[in-house]
Design a protein around this motif. Structure first.
Motif, PDB file in Angstrom:
ATOM      1  N   TYR A   1       0.697   5.725  -9.037  1.00 33.20           N
ATOM      2  CA  TYR A   1       1.351   5.612  -7.734  1.00 33.20           C
ATOM      3  C   TYR A   1       0.349   5.384  -6.604  1.00 33.20           C
ATOM      4  O   TYR A   1       0.641   5.674  -5.443  1.00 33.20           O
ATOM      5  N   ARG A   2      -0.821   4.841  -6.932  1.00 33.98           N
ATOM      6  CA  ARG A   2      -1.859   4.677  -5.914  1.00 33.98           C
ATOM      7  C   ARG A   2      -1.439   3.711  -4.814  1.00 33.98           C
ATOM      8  O   ARG A   2      -1.759   3.921  -3.647  1.00 33.98           O
ATOM      9  N   PHE A   3      -0.689   2.670  -5.155  1.00 30.99           N
ATOM     10  CA  PHE A   3      -0.258   1.725  -4.127  1.00 30.99           C
ATOM     11  C   PHE A   3       0.850   2.310  -3.261  1.00 30.99           C
ATOM     12  O   PHE A   3       0.906   2.060  -2.059  1.00 30.99           O
ATOM     13  N   ALA A   4       1.717   3.123  -3.861  1.00 27.37           N
ATOM     14  CA  ALA A   4       2.744   3.805  -3.074  1.00 27.37           C
ATOM     15  C   ALA A   4       2.091   4.804  -2.112  1.00 27.37           C
ATOM     16  O   ALA A   4       2.509   4.929  -0.957  1.00 27.37           O
ATOM     17  N   ALA A   5       1.047   5.483  -2.574  1.00 25.80           N
ATOM     18  CA  ALA A   5       0.334   6.430  -1.710  1.00 25.80           C
ATOM     19  C   ALA A   5      -0.354   5.695  -0.557  1.00 25.80           C
ATOM     20  O   ALA A   5      -0.305   6.142   0.593  1.00 25.80           O
TER      21      ALA A   5
ATOM     22  N   VAL B   1       4.544  10.677  16.536  1.00 22.47           N
ATOM     23  CA  VAL B   1       3.332  11.216  15.943  1.00 22.47           C
ATOM     24  C   VAL B   1       3.648  12.075  14.713  1.00 22.47           C
ATOM     25  O   VAL B   1       2.797  12.282  13.860  1.00 22.47           O
ATOM     26  N   ARG B   2       4.880  12.525  14.583  1.00 20.14           N
ATOM     27  CA  ARG B   2       5.290  13.320  13.416  1.00 20.14           C
ATOM     28  C   ARG B   2       5.260  12.500  12.125  1.00 20.14           C
ATOM     29  O   ARG B   2       5.222  13.067  11.031  1.00 20.14           O
ATOM     30  N   TYR B   3       5.282  11.191  12.240  1.00 23.10           N
ATOM     31  CA  TYR B   3       5.195  10.345  11.048  1.00 23.10           C
ATOM     32  C   TYR B   3       3.819  10.423  10.395  1.00 23.10           C
ATOM     33  O   TYR B   3       3.628   9.929   9.287  1.00 23.10           O
ATOM     34  N   LEU B   4       2.848  11.043  11.071  1.00 23.21           N
ATOM     35  CA  LEU B   4       1.537  11.223  10.448  1.00 23.21           C
ATOM     36  C   LEU B   4       1.628  12.091   9.196  1.00 23.21           C
ATOM     37  O   LEU B   4       0.730  12.046   8.356  1.00 23.21           O
ATOM     38  N   LEU B   5       2.701  12.861   9.061  1.00 25.50           N
ATOM     39  CA  LEU B   5       2.893  13.640   7.840  1.00 25.50           C
ATOM     40  C   LEU B   5       2.900  12.720   6.624  1.00 25.50           C
ATOM     41  O   LEU B   5       2.344  13.052   5.575  1.00 25.50           O
ATOM     42  N   MET B   6       3.522  11.547   6.772  1.00 24.48           N
ATOM     43  CA  MET B   6       3.529  10.577   5.664  1.00 24.48           C
ATOM     44  C   MET B   6       2.099  10.167   5.321  1.00 24.48           C
ATOM     45  O   MET B   6       1.745  10.049   4.142  1.00 24.48           O
ATOM     46  N   ALA B   7       1.279   9.945   6.357  1.00 23.41           N
ATOM     47  CA  ALA B   7      -0.114   9.559   6.126  1.00 23.41           C
ATOM     48  C   ALA B   7      -0.876  10.687   5.428  1.00 23.41           C
ATOM     49  O   ALA B   7      -1.697  10.431   4.540  1.00 23.41           O
ATOM     50  N   HIS B   8      -0.595  11.922   5.786  1.00 20.91           N
ATOM     51  CA  HIS B   8      -1.276  13.053   5.156  1.00 20.91           C
ATOM     52  C   HIS B   8      -0.875  13.208   3.694  1.00 20.91           C
ATOM     53  O   HIS B   8      -1.721  13.479   2.840  1.00 20.91           O
ATOM     54  N   VAL B   9       0.407  13.045   3.398  1.00 29.61           N
ATOM     55  CA  VAL B   9       0.861  13.158   2.004  1.00 29.61           C
ATOM     56  C   VAL B   9       0.249  12.032   1.164  1.00 29.61           C
ATOM     57  O   VAL B   9      -0.298  12.265   0.083  1.00 29.61           O
ATOM     58  N   GLY B  10       0.327  10.806   1.664  1.00 33.31           N
ATOM     59  CA  GLY B  10      -0.279   9.685   0.947  1.00 33.31           C
ATOM     60  C   GLY B  10      -1.785   9.847   0.812  1.00 33.31           C
ATOM     61  O   GLY B  10      -2.363   9.557  -0.240  1.00 33.31           O
ATOM     62  N   GLY B  11      -2.423  10.344   1.858  1.00 32.54           N
ATOM     63  CA  GLY B  11      -3.870  10.577   1.811  1.00 32.54           C
ATOM     64  C   GLY B  11      -4.244  11.639   0.798  1.00 32.54           C
ATOM     65  O   GLY B  11      -5.256  11.519   0.094  1.00 32.54           O
ATOM     66  N   ALA B  12      -3.429  12.694   0.704  1.00 28.19           N
ATOM     67  CA  ALA B  12      -3.693  13.742  -0.291  1.00 28.19           C
ATOM     68  C   ALA B  12      -3.569  13.187  -1.703  1.00 28.19           C
ATOM     69  O   ALA B  12      -4.381  13.497  -2.586  1.00 28.19           O
ATOM     70  N   LEU B  13      -2.563  12.341  -1.929  1.00 28.70           N
ATOM     71  CA  LEU B  13      -2.413  11.718  -3.251  1.00 28.70           C
ATOM     72  C   LEU B  13      -3.606  10.818  -3.566  1.00 28.70           C
ATOM     73  O   LEU B  13      -4.131  10.842  -4.684  1.00 28.70           O
ATOM     74  N   LEU B  14      -4.038  10.031  -2.580  1.00 25.13           N
ATOM     75  CA  LEU B  14      -5.189   9.146  -2.796  1.00 25.13           C
ATOM     76  C   LEU B  14      -6.476   9.937  -3.018  1.00 25.13           C
ATOM     77  O   LEU B  14      -7.302   9.564  -3.858  1.00 25.13           O
ATOM     78  N   ALA B  15      -6.658  11.022  -2.262  1.00 22.81           N
ATOM     79  CA  ALA B  15      -7.864  11.840  -2.437  1.00 22.81           C
ATOM     80  C   ALA B  15      -7.873  12.476  -3.831  1.00 22.81           C
ATOM     81  O   ALA B  15      -8.914  12.527  -4.491  1.00 22.81           O
ATOM     82  N   GLY B  16      -6.720  12.952  -4.280  1.00 23.55           N
ATOM     83  CA  GLY B  16      -6.639  13.505  -5.633  1.00 23.55           C
ATOM     84  C   GLY B  16      -6.923  12.458  -6.693  1.00 23.55           C
ATOM     85  O   GLY B  16      -7.635  12.713  -7.666  1.00 23.55           O
ATOM     86  N   ALA B  17      -6.388  11.256  -6.507  1.00 24.70           N
ATOM     87  CA  ALA B  17      -6.650  10.165  -7.453  1.00 24.70           C
ATOM     88  C   ALA B  17      -8.121   9.776  -7.421  1.00 24.70           C
ATOM     89  O   ALA B  17      -8.726   9.498  -8.463  1.00 24.70           O
ATOM     90  N   GLY B  18      -8.709   9.781  -6.226  1.00 20.98           N
ATOM     91  CA  GLY B  18     -10.131   9.468  -6.106  1.00 20.98           C
ATOM     92  C   GLY B  18     -11.000  10.507  -6.786  1.00 20.98           C
ATOM     93  O   GLY B  18     -11.980  10.171  -7.455  1.00 20.98           O
ATOM     94  N   ALA B  19     -10.638  11.778  -6.641  1.00 24.33           N
ATOM     95  CA  ALA B  19     -11.387  12.852  -7.299  1.00 24.33           C
ATOM     96  C   ALA B  19     -11.278  12.734  -8.811  1.00 24.33           C
ATOM     97  O   ALA B  19     -12.274  12.866  -9.533  1.00 24.33           O
ATOM     98  N   GLU B  20     -10.078  12.465  -9.291  1.00 22.31           N
ATOM     99  CA  GLU B  20      -9.888  12.299 -10.749  1.00 22.31           C
ATOM    100  C   GLU B  20     -10.685  11.111 -11.262  1.00 22.31           C
ATOM    101  O   GLU B  20     -11.325  11.178 -12.313  1.00 22.31           O
TER     102      GLU B  20
END
Length: 176
Positions: A44-48, A84-103
């Motif tokens: 799901y890296r592209f969705a993130a 500015v509340r839509y930044l939550l979407m950026a944080h969720v996607g960023g967390a998924l990408l950071a986890g994928a990057g760590a893996e």
């Protein structure tokens, strides 16, 4: 409030100060892992990445046409009053990408190099935690007048307070 184009570089590097009511800052280590994330095998890296992009663009509010399109297409999306509340979407996607990057990093480096990578991840978590800790309100640092007006629940009291304090964000309140 909404995010502004000129705030983007400082919002990524300085935390909450440049963006009212929110923050785009995730820390250097987490941001580095987010950049590695799209090159991982995470399905799901592209969705993130799409979540990150949409969250930032929607947080720009009326500066882009995307917010109007979303409000027209998605029911109840217009109930989010502050873009500015839509930044939550950026944080969720960023967390998924950071986890994928760590893996991805751990898989490529192998088991013997995992300890330094885990240490870097722990430092990233501490960095983010200390940033959030600084943003928490401290006892006695609040606005007693504002707290008193809002806790009363009386619309007229809140209106009088907002009228006498022009620096506060004003929302039109219905008198019932």
């Amino acid at each position: 409030p909404s995010l502004h184009f000129e705030q983007l570089p400082s919002a990524l590097s300085q935390g909450a100060d440049p963006v009212a009511d929110s923050s785009l800052y995730v820390g250097v280590a987490a941001f580095g892992l987010m950049l590695i994330g799209p090159f991982s095998r995470f399905p799901y890296r592209f969705a993130a990445a799409f979540l990150v992009g949409c969250g930032v663009v929607l947080a720009l509010g009326a500066q882009t046409p995307l917010l109007r399109i979303v409000h027209a297409i998605i029911p109840a999306a217009d109930k989010i009053r502050e873009p500015v509340r839509y930044l939550l979407m950026a944080h969720v996607g960023g967390a998924l990408l950071a986890g994928a990057g760590a893996e991805n990093l751990l898989r490529r480096l192998g088991a013997r190099a995992a300890a330094p990578v885990i240490a870097v991840l722990l430092l990233a978590a501490l960095e983010m935690g200390s940033g959030w800790w600084r943003l928490l309100p401290r006892p006695g640092e609040g606005q007693p007048a504002a707290e008193e007006a809002y806790s009363s629940g009386d619309v007229r009291t809140i209106r009088r307070f907002l009228a006498s304090h022009p620096g506060f964000h004003r929302t039109e309140l219905e008198v019932t």
